[in-house]
Design an enzyme around this catalytic site. Structure first.
Site, short mmCIF file in Angstrom:
data_model
loop_
_atom_site.label_atom_id
_atom_site.label_comp_id
_atom_site.label_asym_id
_atom_site.label_seq_id
_atom_site.Cartn_x
_atom_site.Cartn_y
_atom_site.Cartn_z
N ARG A 114 -13.38 -22.29 9.92
CA ARG A 114 -14.43 -21.26 9.89
C ARG A 114 -13.85 -19.86 10.06
NH1 ARG A 114 -18.31 -25.15 13.17
NH2 ARG A 114 -19.45 -26.11 11.43
N HIS A 131 -19.56 -28.33 7.86
CA HIS A 131 -20.35 -29.02 8.89
C HIS A 131 -19.53 -30.20 9.38
CE1 HIS A 131 -23.59 -31.44 10.72
NE2 HIS A 131 -23.02 -32.46 10.09
N LYS A 178 -19.47 -26.78 2.63
CA LYS A 178 -20.74 -26.18 2.22
C LYS A 178 -20.60 -25.35 0.93
CE LYS A 178 -22.67 -26.13 6.89
NZ LYS A 178 -23.22 -25.27 7.96
N ASN A 230 -21.16 -20.79 6.94
CA ASN A 230 -19.99 -21.01 7.78
C ASN A 230 -19.04 -22.09 7.28
OD1 ASN A 230 -21.50 -23.26 8.46
ND2 ASN A 230 -21.50 -22.85 10.66
N ARG A 248 -14.04 -31.32 14.77
CA ARG A 248 -14.74 -30.13 15.28
C ARG A 248 -13.76 -29.06 15.73
NH1 ARG A 248 -19.95 -30.27 15.33
NH2 ARG A 248 -20.26 -28.83 17.06
N PHE A 306 -34.80 -21.09 11.43
CA PHE A 306 -33.81 -20.96 10.36
C PHE A 306 -33.85 -22.09 9.34
CE2 PHE A 306 -31.65 -23.19 13.88
CZ PHE A 306 -31.19 -24.33 13.23
#
Length: 143
Positions: free
Chosen positions: A104, A117, A11, A114, A87, A59
């Protein structure tokens, strides 16, 4: 064990802090191969389309604004049980709850920014990969 493909985004917050290489190292050290990658600066329309499932959530506007705030890296990862493996490498969505040594925990500042993704299922991975990559852009890693 099944060889799978999953979708990943680094991100804008992590890209801005020059964490791309460190994050790619985590993927590869864990046995995930990068089979496609590109840097993009999402338009509002692209971000809204990608996150359409969240369009009714409170959000959504902030998420779209954040995801269009700077460049991102999108990549397809391949490996044994890639969805789950990726993940686990990412850690909990909220970095305050992420295990030490996860992406993270190490690179994210907040639940809103964070760092990364990852697809939450094989079905999501297929849909998300197709959103950003054509079949011709995926490069099987046989060596």
């Amino acid at each position: 064990m099944a060889i799978e493909r999953t979708f990943s985004i680094i991100k804008p917050d992590a890209v801005a802090k020059n964490h791309i290489g460190a994050i790619y190292n985590r993927f590869e050290t864990a046995g995930l191969k990068i089979v496609a990658a590109k840097m993009l600066h999402l338009t509002k329309e692209q971000a809204e389309g990608f996150y359409a499932e969240h369009s009714e959530r409170g959000f959504f506007g902030a998420l779209v604004a954040f995801m269009t705030s700077g460049p991102i890296m999108v990549q397809v990862l391949e490996g044994e049980n890639a969805v789950l493996a990726h993940r686990e490498i990412l850690g909990a969505t909220n970095p305050a709850q992420a295990a030490p040594g996860t992406i993270r925990a190490d690179f994210a500042q907040s639940i809103d920014e964070n760092a990364a993704h990852g697809s939450d299922s094989l079905a999501s991975a297929e849909r998300e990969i197709a959103y950003f990559f054509s079949a011709e852009e995926l490069c099987p890693r046989t060596r």
